[in-house]
Design an enzyme around this catalytic site. Sequence first.
Site, PDB file in Angstrom:
ATOM      1  N   TYR A  57       0.842  -1.198   0.000  1.00  0.00           N
ATOM      2  CA  TYR A  57       0.000   0.000   0.000  1.00  0.00           C
ATOM      3  C   TYR A  57       0.874   1.244   0.000  1.00  0.00           C
ATOM      4  O   TYR A  57       1.828   1.323   0.759  1.00  0.00           O
ATOM      5  CB  TYR A  57      -0.924   0.045   1.231  1.00  0.00           C
ATOM      6  N   GLU A  59      -0.615   4.739  -0.550  1.00  0.00           N
ATOM      7  CA  GLU A  59      -1.461   5.918  -0.757  1.00  0.00           C
ATOM      8  C   GLU A  59      -0.638   7.181  -0.532  1.00  0.00           C
ATOM      9  O   GLU A  59       0.147   7.259   0.417  1.00  0.00           O
ATOM     10  CB  GLU A  59      -2.653   5.891   0.209  1.00  0.00           C
ATOM     11  N   ASP A 203      -5.493  13.626 -25.527  1.00  0.00           N
ATOM     12  CA  ASP A 203      -5.471  12.233 -25.073  1.00  0.00           C
ATOM     13  C   ASP A 203      -4.701  11.431 -26.117  1.00  0.00           C
ATOM     14  O   ASP A 203      -5.214  11.138 -27.187  1.00  0.00           O
ATOM     15  CB  ASP A 203      -6.917  11.749 -24.929  1.00  0.00           C
ATOM     16  N   THR A 229      -2.703   6.219 -22.170  1.00  0.00           N
ATOM     17  CA  THR A 229      -2.543   4.880 -21.627  1.00  0.00           C
ATOM     18  C   THR A 229      -1.066   4.548 -21.791  1.00  0.00           C
ATOM     19  O   THR A 229      -0.340   5.239 -22.508  1.00  0.00           O
ATOM     20  CB  THR A 229      -3.358   3.822 -22.397  1.00  0.00           C
ATOM     21  N   LYS A 232      -0.585   0.774 -25.177  1.00  0.00           N
ATOM     22  CA  LYS A 232      -0.861   0.668 -26.608  1.00  0.00           C
ATOM     23  C   LYS A 232       0.474   0.770 -27.362  1.00  0.00           C
ATOM     24  O   LYS A 232       1.327  -0.077 -27.149  1.00  0.00           O
ATOM     25  CB  LYS A 232      -1.931   1.686 -26.986  1.00  0.00           C
ATOM     26  N   ARG A 238      -0.768  -2.436 -18.680  1.00  0.00           N
ATOM     27  CA  ARG A 238      -2.113  -1.856 -18.827  1.00  0.00           C
ATOM     28  C   ARG A 238      -2.307  -0.777 -17.775  1.00  0.00           C
ATOM     29  O   ARG A 238      -2.464  -1.078 -16.595  1.00  0.00           O
ATOM     30  CB  ARG A 238      -3.122  -2.989 -18.653  1.00  0.00           C
TER      31      ARG A 238
HETATM   32  C1  LIG Z   1      -7.751   3.299 -24.941  1.00  0.00           C
HETATM   33  C2  LIG Z   1      -8.134   4.707 -24.753  1.00  0.00           C
HETATM   34  C3  LIG Z   1      -8.448   5.239 -23.487  1.00  0.00           C
HETATM   35  C4  LIG Z   1      -8.730   4.448 -22.231  1.00  0.00           C
HETATM   36  O1  LIG Z   1      -7.978   3.481 -21.856  1.00  0.00           O
HETATM   37  P1  LIG Z   1      -8.381   2.399 -20.745  1.00  0.00           P
HETATM   38  O2  LIG Z   1      -7.045   2.103 -20.170  1.00  0.00           O
HETATM   39  O3  LIG Z   1      -9.016   1.287 -21.490  1.00  0.00           O
HETATM   40  O4  LIG Z   1      -9.287   3.029 -19.762  1.00  0.00           O
HETATM   41  C5  LIG Z   1      -8.668   6.599 -23.382  1.00  0.00           C
HETATM   42  N1  LIG Z   1      -8.605   7.387 -24.450  1.00  0.00           N
HETATM   43  C6  LIG Z   1      -8.351   6.919 -25.684  1.00  0.00           C
HETATM   44  C7  LIG Z   1      -8.308   7.878 -26.825  1.00  0.00           C
HETATM   45  C8  LIG Z   1      -8.126   5.564 -25.887  1.00  0.00           C
HETATM   46  O5  LIG Z   1      -7.914   5.109 -27.114  1.00  0.00           O
END
Ligand SMILES: *Cc1c(COP(=O)(O)O)cnc(C)c1O
Length: 419
Positions: A57, A59, A203, A229, A232, A238
């Site tokens: 933990y 926090e 994003d 994220t 990807k 993840r």
């Molecule tokens: C994949 C994605 C997310 C969210 O990712 P998670 O980890 O699945 O919550 C947010 N924004 C965009 C543009 C994405 O492609």
Amino acid sequence: MSNPSEFPAIARQDPEVHRILTAEVQRQANCLELIASENHVSRAVLEAVGSVLTNKYAEGYPGKRYYGGCEFVDQIEELARERARQLFGCEHVNVQPHSGSQANMAAFMAVLNPGDTILSLDLAHGGHLTHGLKANFSGRLYNIVHYGVARDKEVFDFDEIRRLARECKPRMIVTGASAYPRTIDFAAFAQIAREVGAYLMADIAHIAGLVATGLHPSPVPHADFVTTTTHKTLRGPRSGMIMCKAEHAKAVDSRIFPGIQGGPLMHVVAGKAVAFGEALRPEFKDYQQRILANAQALAKGLIGFGYRLVSGGTDNHLMLVDLRQVHADITGKQAEGWLESAGLIVNKNMIPFDERKPTETSGLRIGTPAVTTRGLGPAEMQKVAEWIHEVLAARGAESVVRTVREQVLGMCKRFPMPH
Ligand SMILES: *Cc1c(COP(=O)(O)O)cnc(C)c1O
């Protein structure tokens, strides 16, 4: 392919879970992963995520925790932060978001109040759930206005986005996408945000690896908040991350914790540190370049078989195939299912101005990050295009699917998983 001793303790104590895990290891090894948002992490990242840091933990933040025994997790979080700053050149970073969605939630909450207006990309045009889907927290908490792509060129139309921004006076403009195959002009979004006095959030969940290596323009100099994220194109565990200007550092950190999360997943933070370390090496840029070359080869192959790609092609790691051009009767859902039977994993996807429902769709989204990790190159991408066409042209006929499945297996053997 899969190593049966990969999970020795699970094998000893829990045959049920062991059987399922082993089957998934084999599925990943024996299929070609063409889902644009997926990748295969390194053994080093897997080790970090499978480590005893899951027991801890922590926090709070390094040096300011609510628990004892944080000496080493402090070091790992500092390292992850330092490497993220080096990769992206951002002023401040928070590496604790559990996912991309949590990163977006905290970035919104850092400066917005419920009811505030967000101008963001329509989901049906490539946006993400957290950019304002009605059923998502974003659509429930905020007043969402969407921009889309232009009907003719299927790319952002900045005159139209400016017109919308002037009309709805958003508190925040959100750019970034889950299914947009072209380069995003972050400077143009920043210009509009400045004109209407809105915050800009970019994003970069999908393109983070390209941004980190300079193969896609960076939003960091232009945006107040950059969320991503890490799993990807960035090829880490993840998870999620928020970068921001120094002036928003305190707000972002306190929205993540205690705002929307409890203890950080320190094993995943360690995985991020390892992945960022990998991304700082010269080989990673080479990997990202190969992702792009493979996307070009796959696009060329598909166009060669008569397929129409949304916007005519791709600048990044993914493409959207408009199935209607060659197979007016086939839905994205059917195509996804048939291709999966052949060992080619893709996802159905809306195309801009799609007349089919999101559960059916007229398109497929195809990406090259994972197959590039396995070592496939442009010649293999031509093969993949051929197989996709064979399966679709045969409308998933069993004999054709079986033949393609065997060839896919052969290719999987030639390009084993990276660990
Ligand atoms: C994949 C994605 C997310 C969210 O990712 P998670 O980890 O699945 O919550 C947010 N924004 C965009 C543009 C994405 O492609």
